[in-house]
Design a protein around this motif. Structure first.
Motif, PDB file in Angstrom:
ATOM      1  N   MET A 128      -1.866 -11.414   2.727  1.00  0.00           N
ATOM      2  CA  MET A 128      -2.996 -10.700   2.126  1.00  0.00           C
ATOM      3  C   MET A 128      -3.262  -9.345   2.774  1.00  0.00           C
ATOM      4  O   MET A 128      -4.074  -8.568   2.277  1.00  0.00           O
ATOM      5  N   THR A 129      -2.622  -9.076   3.898  1.00  0.00           N
ATOM      6  CA  THR A 129      -2.836  -7.792   4.566  1.00  0.00           C
ATOM      7  C   THR A 129      -1.532  -7.002   4.618  1.00  0.00           C
ATOM      8  O   THR A 129      -1.284  -6.261   5.562  1.00  0.00           O
ATOM      9  N   SER A 170       0.567  -5.727   1.405  1.00  0.00           N
ATOM     10  CA  SER A 170       1.004  -4.808   0.342  1.00  0.00           C
ATOM     11  C   SER A 170       0.639  -3.355   0.620  1.00  0.00           C
ATOM     12  O   SER A 170       1.497  -2.482   0.627  1.00  0.00           O
ATOM     13  N   GLN A 171      -0.643  -3.101   0.835  1.00  0.00           N
ATOM     14  CA  GLN A 171      -1.085  -1.708   0.994  1.00  0.00           C
ATOM     15  C   GLN A 171      -0.569  -1.084   2.288  1.00  0.00           C
ATOM     16  O   GLN A 171      -0.063   0.042   2.261  1.00  0.00           O
ATOM     17  N   ARG A 222       2.932   0.032   1.822  1.00  0.00           N
ATOM     18  CA  ARG A 222       3.054   1.240   1.004  1.00  0.00           C
ATOM     19  C   ARG A 222       2.855   2.482   1.889  1.00  0.00           C
ATOM     20  O   ARG A 222       3.552   3.479   1.758  1.00  0.00           O
ATOM     21  N   VAL A 224       5.673  -4.335  -0.682  1.00  0.00           N
ATOM     22  CA  VAL A 224       4.519  -3.986  -1.519  1.00  0.00           C
ATOM     23  C   VAL A 224       4.484  -4.932  -2.721  1.00  0.00           C
ATOM     24  O   VAL A 224       3.463  -5.556  -3.031  1.00  0.00           O
ATOM     25  N   GLU A 225       5.640  -5.069  -3.369  1.00  0.00           N
ATOM     26  CA  GLU A 225       5.704  -5.906  -4.575  1.00  0.00           C
ATOM     27  C   GLU A 225       5.715  -7.402  -4.224  1.00  0.00           C
ATOM     28  O   GLU A 225       4.980  -8.197  -4.819  1.00  0.00           O
ATOM     29  N   ALA A 226       6.532  -7.771  -3.243  1.00  0.00           N
ATOM     30  CA  ALA A 226       6.680  -9.194  -2.911  1.00  0.00           C
ATOM     31  C   ALA A 226       5.352  -9.789  -2.457  1.00  0.00           C
ATOM     32  O   ALA A 226       4.961 -10.873  -2.891  1.00  0.00           O
ATOM     33  N   ALA A 281       2.326  -8.823  -2.993  1.00  0.00           N
ATOM     34  CA  ALA A 281       1.292  -8.904  -4.023  1.00  0.00           C
ATOM     35  C   ALA A 281       1.456 -10.213  -4.814  1.00  0.00           C
ATOM     36  O   ALA A 281       0.489 -10.747  -5.352  1.00  0.00           O
ATOM     37  N   GLU A 308       0.661 -13.230  -1.850  1.00  0.00           N
ATOM     38  CA  GLU A 308      -0.728 -13.444  -1.435  1.00  0.00           C
ATOM     39  C   GLU A 308      -1.466 -14.346  -2.425  1.00  0.00           C
ATOM     40  O   GLU A 308      -2.339 -15.113  -2.038  1.00  0.00           O
TER      41      GLU A 308
END
Lengths: 90, 344
Positions: free
Chosen positions: B248-249, B251-252, B255, B278-280, B282, B285
């Motif tokens: 949960m911490t 993806s961003q 990026r 980033v994709e995986a 998301a 989570e």
């Protein structure tokens, strides 16, 4: 985990699961989870195509599709909904 | 893993003991138990104690890729396990002291998932990802990879220990995540392999453990936490919560990391690891929060606190690690113990 798994309706995620012999050529049932305040999570055997009918680049079986509009990776989710205050309604 | 350099009496004794035979090690084991008991009562803070963290890391490593020169028969040696438990007990207590849980949510999958997202979204401590994206120097990018490499070159392994401890929905969810982590059957797509490519692109040694000597105690503590949770069945809720918080911490920040490496002119080879995450993550989570963690609590509501503890502990220790790194950089110092390791 149930020992008495019997054929059930396609797409059911609870209880009995349809039996699917390997190499049968049948597709696995597709399930779409509408994640609250988040993406649509899609599992199973499906094709993801663009408006031209061409298959979109895809590197995993289960995908999350953006529904907040803020993803930089559309059609896939990139977690942006968490920062835009997106609410899906329940 | 190649044998790391000792950081004090205890790690030295652990490493020399496991480099010898079990028969020859009996005297050393007895001495080790005494030394560890003393060190544990005297350490100002086990999270920052290089000698104890390296000793614990080395003891855990016997369950992963092993240590060069150490015999595999040490893995389940009862006396050595007892020493590990001595250190683990104080380490766990210290971590528990670092964590404050909020009001407990309900025990439905959705309530657990929402609480985990809430915890992961709380902004605590400095943001390393924003700094990496906009301001980190090339040397700092190398340092950043050194810290990450301790886990990322064996990415997903600590959480894999939880698979046989789960059943049903939570197990299926964990395996679904891990299959992706391990490349969906393609070795080159394994996340650990993508990370190795990033290191290679920066001219770094991607052998597991190559930079271990350079990493400070808090980086080892962050890794030891995962092994503590993964290798103890009683903490299966915690390892599940830990993975959920990690996903949960991710993806961003990834990026932003990608942006930082691109800013320094690194190409696709270096960026792919971050872009993939980033994709995986998301996807992961959602699976981790709802099906794995939420599914586990629905099946056994007594594990609710453990799941939240694991998530909070992972977030808290990583905040301390980030504070160490950012604090060092802000005062113009290296965040590593030794910079020689980097120069080689």
């Amino acid at each position: 985990m149930s020992a008495d798994a019997a054929p059930g309706p396609a797409g059911s995620r609870e209880g009995s699961v349809p039996e699917r012999p390997l190499n049968s050529g049948d597709a696995a049932p597709v399930s779409v989870v509408a994640c609250p305040d988040g993406p649509l999570l899609i599992r199973g055997d499906f094709e993801l195509v663009g408006a031209d009918g061409e298959e979109l680049p895809r590197s995993r079986r289960t995908v999350a599709l953006c529904r907040c509009g803020a993803s930089a990776l559309k059609p896939y989710c990139d977690g942006s909904h968490k920062f835009t205050g997106f609410r899906s309604g329940r | 893993m190649k044998q790391p350099s000792p950081r004090g009496e205890i790690s030295a004794l652990v490493l020399t003991t496991v480099a010898g035979t079990v028969d020859d090690g009996q005297e050393a084991l007895a001495r080790l138990a005494t030394l560890v008991a003393e060190a544990l009562s005297e350490t100002p803070d086990i999270l920052y104690d290089d000698d104890l963290q390296l000793a614990l890391f080395s003891l855990y490593e016997l369950h992963y890729s092993g240590i060069d020169e150490a015999g595999d028969d040490w893995e389940w040696n009862p006396e050595l396990l007892r020493v590990r438990q001595q250190i683990e007990a104080v380490f766990e207590q210290r971590v528990r002291g670092e964590v404050v849980l909020g009001a407990l949510p309900g025990t439905t999958s959705e309530a657990v998932c929402a609480e985990l997202f809430r915890m992961a979204g709380e902004d605590t401590g400095p943001s390393m990802s924003r700094f990496v994206a906009t301001a980190a120097s090339d040397e700092q990018l190398h340092e950043f990879l050194v810290h990450k490499s301790v886990y990322q070159l064996k990415e997903a392994d600590p959480h894999t220990f939880a698979i046989p401890r789960l059943t049903g929905r939570s197990k299926a969810a964990l395996v679904e995540i891990q299959v992706d982590e391990y490349g969906n059957g393609l070795p080159a797509r394994m996340h650990s392999a993508l990370f190795a490519r990033t290191m290679r692109s920066l001219g770094m040694d991607h052998t597991y453990g190559a930079y271990l000597d350079a990493t400070p105690a808090i980086t080892l503590a962050s890794n030891n936490l995962m092994s503590l949770f993964g290798l103890n069945r009683r903490l299966r809720g915690a390892i599940v919560g830990h993975l959920a918080a990690y996903e949960m911490t991710s993806s961003q920040p990834n990026r932003l990391y990608s942006r930082g490496f691109k800013r320094h002119g690194y190409g696709e080879e270096a960026l792919e690891y971050f872009d993939e995450h980033v994709e995986a993550d998301a996807v992961h989570e959602q699976i981790a929060g709802r099906d794995m963690a939420g599914g586990l609590v629905e099946e056994d509501p007594r594990l609710l606190q453990d799941v939240l503890f694991g998530a909070a502990a992972g977030l808290a220790i990583d905040t301390l690690m980030t504070s160490h790194i950012m604090g060092s950089w802000e005062s113009g110092r290296s965040s590593l113990r030794t910079s020689e390791a980097m120069a080689s």
